[in-house]
Design a protein around this motif. Structure first.
Motif, mmCIF file in Angstrom:
data_model
loop_
_atom_site.group_PDB
_atom_site.id
_atom_site.type_symbol
_atom_site.label_atom_id
_atom_site.label_comp_id
_atom_site.label_asym_id
_atom_site.label_seq_id
_atom_site.Cartn_x
_atom_site.Cartn_y
_atom_site.Cartn_z
ATOM 1 N N LEU A 267 0.830 -1.194 0.000
ATOM 2 C CA LEU A 267 0.000 0.000 0.000
ATOM 3 C C LEU A 267 0.869 1.251 0.000
ATOM 4 O O LEU A 267 1.969 1.256 0.562
ATOM 5 C CB LEU A 267 -0.921 0.014 1.218
ATOM 6 C CG LEU A 267 -2.295 -0.659 1.077
ATOM 7 C CD1 LEU A 267 -2.139 -2.127 0.740
ATOM 8 C CD2 LEU A 267 -3.099 -0.488 2.362
ATOM 9 N N SER A 268 0.354 2.316 -0.620
ATOM 10 C CA SER A 268 1.067 3.588 -0.675
ATOM 11 C C SER A 268 0.075 4.733 -0.537
ATOM 12 O O SER A 268 -0.998 4.709 -1.159
ATOM 13 C CB SER A 268 1.825 3.711 -2.004
ATOM 14 O OG SER A 268 2.449 4.980 -2.126
ATOM 15 N N ASN A 269 0.418 5.723 0.264
ATOM 16 C CA ASN A 269 -0.400 6.931 0.392
ATOM 17 C C ASN A 269 -0.125 7.814 -0.812
ATOM 18 O O ASN A 269 0.988 8.318 -0.980
ATOM 19 C CB ASN A 269 -0.046 7.665 1.688
ATOM 20 C CG ASN A 269 -0.950 8.867 1.939
ATOM 21 O OD1 ASN A 269 -1.502 9.457 1.017
ATOM 22 N ND2 ASN A 269 -1.113 9.233 3.192
ATOM 23 N N PRO A 270 -1.105 8.034 -1.681
ATOM 24 C CA PRO A 270 -0.844 8.800 -2.917
ATOM 25 C C PRO A 270 -0.439 10.244 -2.667
ATOM 26 O O PRO A 270 0.188 10.871 -3.523
ATOM 27 C CB PRO A 270 -2.176 8.711 -3.674
ATOM 28 C CG PRO A 270 -3.201 8.441 -2.625
ATOM 29 C CD PRO A 270 -2.513 7.605 -1.576
ATOM 30 N N ALA B 152 15.652 11.542 -8.892
ATOM 31 C CA ALA B 152 15.233 10.913 -7.642
ATOM 32 C C ALA B 152 14.252 11.768 -6.850
ATOM 33 O O ALA B 152 14.313 13.005 -6.869
ATOM 34 C CB ALA B 152 16.452 10.611 -6.770
ATOM 35 N N ALA B 153 13.337 11.077 -6.169
ATOM 36 C CA ALA B 153 12.434 11.670 -5.168
ATOM 37 C C ALA B 153 11.554 12.785 -5.728
ATOM 38 O O ALA B 153 11.432 13.856 -5.135
ATOM 39 C CB ALA B 153 13.228 12.168 -3.968
ATOM 40 N N LEU B 154 10.906 12.533 -6.864
ATOM 41 C CA LEU B 154 9.979 13.502 -7.441
ATOM 42 C C LEU B 154 8.619 13.376 -6.764
ATOM 43 O O LEU B 154 8.210 12.274 -6.371
ATOM 44 C CB LEU B 154 9.796 13.258 -8.942
ATOM 45 C CG LEU B 154 10.945 13.545 -9.902
ATOM 46 C CD1 LEU B 154 12.079 12.552 -9.761
ATOM 47 C CD2 LEU B 154 10.422 13.548 -11.325
ATOM 48 N N ASP B 155 7.914 14.498 -6.650
ATOM 49 C CA ASP B 155 6.512 14.387 -6.249
ATOM 50 C C ASP B 155 5.694 13.958 -7.467
ATOM 51 O O ASP B 155 6.192 13.900 -8.589
ATOM 52 C CB ASP B 155 5.984 15.697 -5.643
ATOM 53 C CG ASP B 155 6.059 16.890 -6.600
ATOM 54 O OD1 ASP B 155 6.030 16.677 -7.831
ATOM 55 O OD2 ASP B 155 6.119 18.022 -6.111
ATOM 56 N N ARG B 156 4.433 13.638 -7.230
ATOM 57 C CA ARG B 156 3.609 13.082 -8.308
ATOM 58 C C ARG B 156 3.458 14.058 -9.466
ATOM 59 O O ARG B 156 3.522 13.665 -10.638
ATOM 60 C CB ARG B 156 2.231 12.698 -7.754
ATOM 61 C CG ARG B 156 1.323 12.001 -8.770
ATOM 62 C CD ARG B 156 0.002 11.622 -8.120
ATOM 63 N NE ARG B 156 0.214 10.715 -7.012
ATOM 64 C CZ ARG B 156 0.262 9.390 -7.139
ATOM 65 N NH1 ARG B 156 0.116 8.831 -8.321
ATOM 66 N NH2 ARG B 156 0.447 8.629 -6.080
ATOM 67 N N ARG B 157 3.257 15.320 -9.165
ATOM 68 C CA ARG B 157 3.052 16.318 -10.225
ATOM 69 C C ARG B 157 4.279 16.424 -11.121
ATOM 70 O O ARG B 157 4.161 16.456 -12.358
ATOM 71 C CB ARG B 157 2.718 17.672 -9.592
ATOM 72 C CG ARG B 157 2.495 18.800 -10.591
ATOM 73 C CD ARG B 157 2.078 20.077 -9.877
ATOM 74 N NE ARG B 157 1.957 21.192 -10.797
ATOM 75 C CZ ARG B 157 2.973 21.963 -11.174
ATOM 76 N NH1 ARG B 157 4.191 21.724 -10.706
ATOM 77 N NH2 ARG B 157 2.790 22.965 -12.006
ATOM 78 N N THR B 158 5.471 16.483 -10.514
ATOM 79 C CA THR B 158 6.693 16.601 -11.307
ATOM 80 C C THR B 158 6.949 15.332 -12.111
ATOM 81 O O THR B 158 7.380 15.389 -13.269
ATOM 82 C CB THR B 158 7.890 16.894 -10.384
ATOM 83 O OG1 THR B 158 7.612 18.046 -9.591
ATOM 84 C CG2 THR B 158 9.155 17.149 -11.199
ATOM 85 N N ALA B 159 6.669 14.176 -11.500
ATOM 86 C CA ALA B 159 6.857 12.912 -12.220
ATOM 87 C C ALA B 159 5.966 12.860 -13.456
ATOM 88 O O ALA B 159 6.399 12.422 -14.535
ATOM 89 C CB ALA B 159 6.550 11.736 -11.290
ATOM 90 N N THR C 255 7.299 12.568 -17.408
ATOM 91 C CA THR C 255 6.904 11.420 -18.237
ATOM 92 C C THR C 255 5.969 11.833 -19.371
ATOM 93 O O THR C 255 5.928 11.175 -20.413
ATOM 94 C CB THR C 255 6.245 10.330 -17.386
ATOM 95 O OG1 THR C 255 5.145 10.893 -16.629
ATOM 96 C CG2 THR C 255 7.247 9.720 -16.418
ATOM 97 N N ALA C 256 5.223 12.930 -19.189
ATOM 98 C CA ALA C 256 4.385 13.414 -20.289
ATOM 99 C C ALA C 256 5.246 13.866 -21.463
ATOM 100 O O ALA C 256 4.855 13.726 -22.629
ATOM 101 C CB ALA C 256 3.507 14.568 -19.805
ATOM 102 N N ARG C 257 6.421 14.375 -21.160
ATOM 103 C CA ARG C 257 7.316 14.864 -22.223
ATOM 104 C C ARG C 257 8.286 13.787 -22.705
ATOM 105 O O ARG C 257 8.682 13.784 -23.873
ATOM 106 C CB ARG C 257 8.123 16.069 -21.714
ATOM 107 C CG ARG C 257 7.285 17.271 -21.321
ATOM 108 C CD ARG C 257 8.180 18.439 -20.935
ATOM 109 N NE ARG C 257 7.410 19.569 -20.446
ATOM 110 C CZ ARG C 257 7.948 20.727 -20.063
ATOM 111 N NH1 ARG C 257 9.257 20.893 -20.131
ATOM 112 N NH2 ARG C 257 7.187 21.714 -19.619
#
Length: 300
Positions: free
Chosen positions: A153-156, A195-202, A206-208
């Motif tokens: 499990l992971s807290n989003p 390393a250690a990106l938050d969800r928004r930055t990730a 990956t979108a690019r």
């Protein structure tokens, strides 16, 4: 902080995530919400839940950015609004190749076609789902005795991501520039290029550049530990150790080049991989860490 409405004069403040050390945040809750410090500490230590049932909007909106700066995420809802169940991300990962019976049970539990489940389990992080916490705990409980699966499990709201190159890809100049502009550095431990990106930055990266890299949740990452060298151990001592620990035939130790292909540990979490790496170093063994993308056929 995420606010669903600001038109109501009072709101409910719900905790989404908090770092492990939250003493300063506890002080803010005492100051802005009038909570007892011990209670504030206990609330922040939980996986989520209501911090205050009724707080003036202006007061909550002053508190939110302060908590956010400390890594504490909260949500604001109008007083009396239906409670939104806490959501978690869950990864079902194969430890070894699951039996057809296990695949059928998972597919039935999730109400998904069996071929879809089988394919999803081959992905880098396994089969990843977004579920309310109660559903996630129920699924984990249902498969707790199945040794062929690992359920994590992971807290989003607290998850951090690392960027890994896809097989046979290298960083493009555009990707390298973007990583530098974002201040992202490689991770010497895992081999990640960022390393250690938050969800928004990730998602932005990956979108690019999703054709080159993929973002993997740290909670779902698993690592294998391989022998890189015998260090100060004599060959007979090394042979004795590997025969008992890694079930390696002594014949494989006749050539030093074989040492790098001996897997000592499989499917370790980041924390466990670091611990084993340090433990092996204390007894004189050099090890290397590799991201484990898929279950090894040797585990069948």
């Amino acid at each position: 902080m995420s606010a669903t409405v600001t038109s109501s004069c009072r709101v409910r403040v719900t905790l989404l995530s908090a770092p492990r050390r939250s003493s300063i945040a506890a002080g803010l809750l005492v100051q802005h919400l009038g909570l007892d410090r011990a209670l504030a500490g206990r609330l922040l230590a939980r996986e989520g839940g209501v911090l205050a049932e009724s707080v003036p909007v202006a007061q909550a909106e002053r508190l939110g950015p302060l908590l956010d700066a400390l890594g504490v995420k909260v949500r604001l809802d109008p007083v009396g609004a239906p409670d939104v169940p806490a959501m978690v991300e869950l990864a079902i990962q194969p430890v070894r190749r699951p039996s057809e019976g296990t695949l059928t049970r998972v597919a039935a539990h999730l109400r998904r076609p069996c071929p879809e489940v089988r394919e999803a389990l081959t992905q880098c992080q396994g089969l990843v789902l977004s579920l309310c916490r109660r559903e996630a705990e129920s699924l984990r409980q249902s498969f707790r005795r199945d040794r062929s699966l690992r359920i994590v499990l992971s807290n989003p709201h607290a998850a951090r991501f690392d960027l890994f190159l896809k097989p046979e890809r290298v960083p493009s100049p555009d990707l390298s520039r973007l990583l530098r502009r974002l201040g992202l550095l490689p991770c010497p431990f895992s081999g990640a290029v960022g390393a250690a990106l938050d969800r928004r930055t990730a998602r932005l990266v990956t979108a690019r550049h999703g054709d080159i890299v993929e973002a993997l949740n740290r909670d779902f990452q698993r690592f294998d530990l391989f022998l890189a060298g015998g260090g100060g151990l004599a060959r007979p001592e090394l042979a004795d150790f590997l025969a008992s620990r890694a079930r390696v035939e002594r014949a494989r130790l006749s050539a030093s080049a074989e040492l790098q292909n001996i897997r000592l540990e499989a499917g370790l979490s980041r924390t466990a991989a670091r611990r084993f790496h340090a433990d092996y170093a204390t007894i004189g063994l050099d090890t290397r860490i590799a991201l484990a993308f898929r279950p090894s056929p040797s585990n069948d």
